[in-house]
Design an enzyme around this catalytic site. Structure first.
Site, short mmCIF file in Angstrom:
data_model
loop_
_atom_site.label_atom_id
_atom_site.label_comp_id
_atom_site.label_asym_id
_atom_site.label_seq_id
_atom_site.Cartn_x
_atom_site.Cartn_y
_atom_site.Cartn_z
N ILE A 117 0.79 -1.46 -0.33
CA ILE A 117 0.32 0.09 -0.24
C ILE A 117 1.21 1.70 0.37
CG2 ILE A 117 -2.19 -1.21 1.32
CD1 ILE A 117 -0.77 0.09 3.54
N ILE A 159 14.04 2.20 1.18
CA ILE A 159 14.40 1.15 1.75
C ILE A 159 13.37 0.56 2.28
CG2 ILE A 159 14.67 0.67 3.93
CD1 ILE A 159 16.71 3.17 4.25
N ASP A 168 13.03 12.19 10.66
CA ASP A 168 12.20 12.03 9.73
C ASP A 168 11.08 12.68 8.77
OD1 ASP A 168 12.94 11.62 6.80
OD2 ASP A 168 12.61 9.14 6.95
#
Length: 511
Positions: A132, A137, A290
């Protein structure tokens, strides 16, 4: 290996930008001067045939970065949060890199899950969807646990991702070494240290057990934060290459149209993102590093939901205080104090002029205050900041790289929600609250108590340590006396030691 073969990798980078048509797009976005344009095209065009073709259905910049590999995609993710630097069109194109990259097959993901968890997928999950979301990574599958019927998200690393990152990082090391050797002016930026730091961060992302631990610590720190949620980590179904966590329902933070349709106030969300980041960085010294739109959702009640904890930042108490004083100085427009803090922390060499540095900082801060954010050119501001750091000999602080990078990303996310946001107004209450608690009489008492606790732990060893210090000083004094023909006690050393012990034990008594 970090050998000369990496020259081909670097040449191929420029060649890929040429072949995909991304070179002009990037140069235009950064408003590159004519000499730089000529140099870039001259170095890239002859080797165009060496470049990767990439996916022709993608826009040029996205096509080039995805073709080059995961480390380049990470760079593109940062730029995607800065429409004020690269322009709205390019930022939207790069946002694909956050969670809409080409996925690997469901069958490959299921194979990895079975290898890591030691059980068949059907035994663990009653449902296991197609991918999805897919990033540089790993990718995510929606699933349901068979034993509890709980809906979960299963994160699985890309096959071969470790080797792909190793190739990219090796090329970066080589480029940094070239910069060190042939560009003396760049040494203050510590390119090798920067790449080493990036390498360490990436290695942490490639072990999902470490990400699970980071998420667990982050959840413990933020459990009482209003307007903030984290999904639960399911340790029994997580391993090195697989991570299972509770499913979090919400709208993507980057979908402004969906947020508006759902009735969310984007100005409130923008301020919440900024204040949460500052609170985590200053209060806890541990923050999500992040925080682009691909890693954030908005719950139905307006809470910010964060996930993907592969990159977390940590700063010690002293650095947090320095950072807070700098921010607070800018908020108060006290540029002299901001300059002094930089000198006190060693960020600026002591032989530079503090008043001159304060005037340079005023040139950074004053244009921002009272001006609509849409009228501020972050590209020009960043260029000027670079000039200031070069002029005053400021070196890169590797311990602050993640903090600075995340601040740039978070501000970009906030601006994407509310282009008119004033970051100083949003930061003011959080920074002021931290200043009150961490700088002043209360902080002095707290520091003394912490020192006393350390001294108490080492209490049984103190007599031996004092004796060793006295013996060492006596021998040293005797040696100097024989050389100079004089005798005597080293009184300053003993007084310093005695004063330190007195302060420590006095603090212990009051605790």
């Amino acid at each position: 290996m970090r050998g000369p073969h990496n020259i081909i990798r670097l040449i191929r980078t420029g060649a890929t930008f040429e072949r995909t048509g991304a070179m002009n797009v990037v140069l235009d976005a950064f408003e590159a001067p004519k000499p730089l344009r000529i140099l870039a095209r001259t170095l890239g065009w002859p080797f165009k045939w060496l470049g990767y073709k990439g996916d022709p259905t993608m826009p040029p910049a996205t096509r080039a970065l995805t073709a080059l590999g995961p480390a380049y995609i990470k760079f593109g993710q940062v730029l995607s949060t800065r429409p004020d630097v690269v322009g709205d069109d390019l930022a939207v194109q790069l946002r694909v890199l956050q969670d809409k990259l080409p996925p690997f097959s469901r069958a490959e993901a299921m194979t990895q899950v079975e290898q890591e968890l030691g059980q068949s997928v059907d035994h663990i999950y009653s449902e296991f969807s197609e991918p999805i979301a897919a990033a540089s990574i790993a990718q995510v599958h929606r699933a349901r646990l068979r034993d509890t019927d709980q809906e979960v998200a299963v994160k699985v690393l890309r096959p071969g991702i470790e080797r792909a990152f190793r190739k990219d990082v090796d090329a970066f090391y080589f480029a940094a070494r070239i910069a060190d050797l042939f560009a003396p002016g760049a040494r203050r930026l510590k390119p090798m240290d920067v790449i080493k730091h990036f390498d360490g961060v990436v290695q942490g992302e490639l072990d999902l057990r470490l990400e699970s631990a980071a998420a667990s610590e982050f959840a413990a720190n933020t459990k009482d934060d209003e307007g903030f949620q984290l999904p639960q980590i399911l340790w029994n179904h997580s391993a090195r290459r697989v991570m299972t966590l509770g499913w979090a329902d919400g709208l993507p933070l980057g979908d402004n149209a969906a947020l508006d349709a759902a009735g969310h106030d984007r100005t409130v969300l923008a301020e919440r993102v900024l204040s949460l980041f500052l609170r985590h960085a200053l209060r806890d010294g541990y923050f999500h590093a992040d925080m682009h739109q691909g890693n954030l959702k908005v719950a139905a009640n307006g809470d910010i939901i964060a996930y993907d904890f592969g990159i977390m930042g940590h700063i010690d108490e002293y650095t947090r205080r320095v950072y807070a004083e700098i921010l607070f100085g800018f908020i108060k427009r006290d540029y002299k104090r901001v300059a002094e803090v930089h000198f006190e922390a060693g960020y600026v060499p002591a032989d530079r002029d503090v008043d001159e540095f304060a005037r340079a900082l005023r040139a950074v801060g004053e244009p921002i205050f009272g001006m609509d954010a849409t009228h501020i050119s972050m590209g020009r501001l960043l260029n000027y900041l670079f000039e200031v750091t070069e002029r005053f000999g400021m070196e890169t602080r590797t311990e602050l790289i993640l903090l600075q990078r995340t601040m740039v990303v978070v501000e970009g996310v906030a601006r994407s929600l509310d282009p008119h946001i004033n970051i100083w107004n949003s930061a003011h209450p959080v920074v002021e609250d931290y200043i009150k608690k961490s700088i002043g009489p209360r902080a002095v008492v707290s520091d003394l108590m912490s020192t006393a606790k350390v001294m108490a732990r080492f209490g049984p060893r103190l007599p031996a340590l004092v004796e060793q210090a006295l013996i060492a000083q006596t021998h040293e004094t005797g040696d100097r006396s024989r050389r100079s023909g004089k005798t005597g006690w080293v009184l300053p050393g003993l007084c310093g030691l005695g004063l330190g012990l007195a302060i420590a034990f006095a603090a212990a008594a009051f605790s």
